[in-house]
Design a protein around this motif. Structure first.
Motif, mmCIF file in Angstrom:
data_model
loop_
_atom_site.group_PDB
_atom_site.id
_atom_site.type_symbol
_atom_site.label_atom_id
_atom_site.label_comp_id
_atom_site.label_asym_id
_atom_site.label_seq_id
_atom_site.Cartn_x
_atom_site.Cartn_y
_atom_site.Cartn_z
ATOM 1 N N UNK A 37 0.718 -1.480 0.282
ATOM 2 C CA UNK A 37 -0.181 0.354 0.150
ATOM 3 C C UNK A 37 0.566 1.300 -0.328
ATOM 4 N N UNK A 38 -0.119 2.171 -0.781
ATOM 5 C CA UNK A 38 1.006 3.530 -0.516
ATOM 6 C C UNK A 38 2.492 3.517 -1.287
ATOM 7 N N UNK A 39 3.126 4.572 -1.499
ATOM 8 C CA UNK A 39 3.867 4.589 -2.198
ATOM 9 C C UNK A 39 5.635 4.321 -1.431
ATOM 10 N N UNK A 40 6.520 4.180 -2.290
ATOM 11 C CA UNK A 40 7.862 3.445 -1.499
ATOM 12 C C UNK A 40 9.123 3.754 -2.975
ATOM 13 N N UNK A 41 9.807 5.199 -2.246
ATOM 14 C CA UNK A 41 11.144 5.452 -3.969
ATOM 15 C C UNK A 41 12.387 5.445 -3.431
ATOM 16 N N UNK A 42 11.910 3.581 -4.657
ATOM 17 C CA UNK A 42 12.971 2.909 -4.647
ATOM 18 C C UNK A 42 13.018 3.107 -6.121
ATOM 19 N N UNK A 43 14.659 2.064 -5.963
ATOM 20 C CA UNK A 43 14.838 1.943 -7.590
ATOM 21 C C UNK A 43 15.158 0.303 -6.922
ATOM 22 N N UNK A 44 14.308 -0.294 -7.160
ATOM 23 C CA UNK A 44 14.329 -1.747 -6.936
ATOM 24 C C UNK A 44 15.497 -3.041 -6.855
ATOM 25 N N UNK A 45 15.525 -3.760 -6.546
ATOM 26 C CA UNK A 45 16.507 -4.530 -7.214
ATOM 27 C C UNK A 45 16.051 -5.873 -7.618
ATOM 28 N N UNK A 46 15.203 -5.979 -7.904
ATOM 29 C CA UNK A 46 14.936 -7.290 -8.757
ATOM 30 C C UNK A 46 13.410 -7.521 -9.651
ATOM 31 N N UNK A 47 13.306 -8.145 -10.391
ATOM 32 C CA UNK A 47 12.184 -7.855 -10.981
ATOM 33 C C UNK A 47 12.282 -9.449 -12.147
ATOM 34 N N UNK A 48 10.957 -10.403 -12.312
ATOM 35 C CA UNK A 48 10.809 -11.223 -12.754
ATOM 36 C C UNK A 48 9.496 -11.058 -14.349
ATOM 37 N N UNK A 49 9.968 -11.611 -15.028
ATOM 38 C CA UNK A 49 8.885 -11.737 -16.248
ATOM 39 C C UNK A 49 8.357 -13.382 -16.754
ATOM 40 N N UNK A 50 7.515 -13.823 -16.402
ATOM 41 C CA UNK A 50 7.371 -15.136 -17.178
ATOM 42 C C UNK A 50 6.529 -14.867 -18.625
ATOM 43 N N UNK A 51 7.418 -15.954 -19.100
ATOM 44 C CA UNK A 51 6.779 -15.442 -21.018
ATOM 45 C C UNK A 51 6.298 -17.517 -21.139
ATOM 46 N N UNK A 52 5.631 -17.681 -21.907
ATOM 47 C CA UNK A 52 5.145 -18.411 -23.213
ATOM 48 C C UNK A 52 5.482 -17.998 -24.375
#
Ligand SMILES: [Zn+2]
Length: 495
Positions: free
Chosen positions: A348-363
């Motif tokens: 909830x709300x904001x969090x002013x970050x540059x995140x460490x990770x991200x994921x993508x699932x593709x088929x």
């Protein structure tokens, strides 16, 4: 599988030769009257047999049903012996928790006859009254010509129609053995994803050797529009993990000056298709078997109601690759789909970050001519080339199912359509299947074309509550099977 070469085309006279109205059914399997009379005389006993088999809850996904799955295999092996198959065996898989398959064989008296392998499965999806069944899923119930039970259509009904079919074939022709060398392989774990099936067919490849595979685990367009499916798409899917900073960092102190893995995940997803919604991964379309004009015309003739289809899709609009119809997009074009995308702060709300990770699932759904290994390499190369310095990545593919396709003008495919045309008394049309299944494993391992023969209709409710099979259609399946072996033997000898 019989793959047409890149230059494969189909001319219009070929298309004419493909129309299989009952009047141009030149092949004979004794008079149709005697086939029908035999089927009518044995219909009640056949349906009793089917009901007995359907009462066995052979749910492969449920370890508590393992003895039932085994009982189902034993029931079928005994029934096939009873039908006349000199060989009917239980085949164990290598896995300790694997479910048994049934193999049966009935050689023709004609040594030069082609060998045909029928594939199906005897396991079923789970089912319980409280899922919304109106009747006990394992107590077959007939209402208005429809037989309700788990497995009625998927797949016990469609496996068992071969037993009465082959008996009708023998009775009508006066033969004592089928016109083809007939083999059946009925697996016990299809509804659990066939985990041990590729190993099983490789282990027994010599005994399974054949000239054609008939997959009897499929359906038709509708009861009014009987069809033969000519192929299925393949599938490969993956997860892409992107790693940026070693931890989430302040977007004020660092943002705008370091790469952001969530942004890069979104950029990859956005770059997956071009403006025409074609897949933009270099090499993705290399070598694919394109739709022929003849097949496009045949698809266009099908009574397709896009509004209705959209309702079944629970979607509010149709969208896909430019220049192709919806049916072409779901049956005959390869796709790339974002199945999931995530990373960074989701609370909830904001969090002013540059995140460490991200994921993508593709088929990726694949069509004939696409090799899953090569597609995986192309995806990896595309991801590597697309990402900036400072983003590490891992691409993990879960697996691959190969596509399969038998060209419309393949003589054996025509044989199936002709036999079905005789049974139904009308022209048979052609479809493909957008999903993916183990048929391609058979095609790859045995090097034989895969032909689909099924009489199920979309309303049969596969995997859903109140699964049923329509008895009239089931008997058309019996009748098709009764005509098919002679037609295939004649077609093979004419080649
Ligand atoms: Zn099935």
């Amino acid at each position: 599988m019989t793959k047409p070469g890149p230059g494969h085309t189909m001319c219009t006279d070929r298309l004419d030769a493909m129309s299989n109205t009952p009047d141009n059914a030149v092949r004979t399997t004794g008079p149709a009257e005697s086939v029908r009379a035999y089927i009518d005389a044995h219909r009640a006993a056949f349906l009793d047999d089917l009901a007995a088999w359907l009462r066995i809850p052979s749910v492969s996904a449920d370890p508590a049903r393992a003895t039932d799955v085994r009982r189902s295999a034993e029931w079928l092996a005994a029934k096939l012996k009873d039908t006349g198959f000199p060989t009917a065996e239980i085949w164990e898989t290598d896995a300790t928790d694997g479910a048994p398959a049934v193999f049966a064989e009935w050689p023709s008296d004609d040594a030069g006859a082609p060998t045909v392998l029928v594939y199906g499965h005897h396991d079923v999806q789970p089912a319980a009254r409280e899922d919304g069944w109106h009747t006990d899923p394992f107590e077959p119930t007939t209402v208005d010509g429809k037989l309700y039970a788990r497995g009625a259509a998927d797949d016990k009904g469609q496996v068992l129609f071969h037993t009465l079919g082959v008996r009708a074939h023998l009775a009508a022709t006066g033969r004592t053995a089928p016109a083809v060398h007939l083999k059946l392989l009925i697996e016990g774990e299809e509804e659990s994803g066939s985990p041990n099936f590729p190993a099983l067919i490789h282990q027994h490849a010599d005994r399974l050797a054949c000239d054609a595979v008939i997959v009897s685990d499929t359906g038709m367009w509708s009861a009014q529009t009987p069809t033969v499916c000519t192929g299925m798409r393949g599938l490969t899917d993956c997860q892409i993990d992107l790693y940026g900073p070693d931890q989430d960092i302040h977007s004020g102190s660092f943002g705008g000056a370091v790469p952001n893995p969530a942004t890069e995940a979104a950029r990859l997803a956005a770059a997956l298709h071009d403006g025409d919604r074609r897949v933009a991964i270099p090499g993705f379309y290399d070598g694919i078997v394109e739709l022929t004009d003849a097949e496009r015309e045949l698809f266009a003739e099908l009574p397709f109601d896009e509004e209705r289809w959209l309702r079944t899709a629970h979607s509010h609009g149709a969208l896909g690759e430019s220049g192709y119809s919806t049916l072409e997009r779901i049956w005959a074009r390869p796709t790339a789909e974002v199945n999931g995308i995530g990373g960074g702060y989701q609370g909830p709300g904001g969090k002013t970050i540059v995140p460490s990770t991200a994921q993508l699932k593709l088929s990726f759904r694949l069509v004939a001519g696409q090799d899953a290994d090569r597609i995986q390499e192309s995806v990896r190369a595309w991801v590597t080339a697309s990402l900036p310095e400072g983003i590490r990545h891992e691409v993990t593919f879960w697996g691959a199912t190969r596509p399969c396709l038998t060209p419309l003008d393949h003589p054996y495919l025509q044989s199936v359509a002709r036999s079905m045309g005789r049974a139904f008394g009308q022209k048979i049309r052609f479809t493909r299947e957008g999903g993916s299944g183990p048929a391609a494993d058979l095609q790859d391992a045995l090097g034989a074309p895969v032909l689909f023969l099924g009489i199920s209709v979309p309303s049969d409710g596969w995997h859903a509550p109140n699964e049923k099979v329509e008895l009239d259609l089931l008997m058309k399946g019996v009748e098709t099977a009764a005509y098919l072996w002679d037609d295939l033997a004649e077609t093979a000898s004419a080649r």
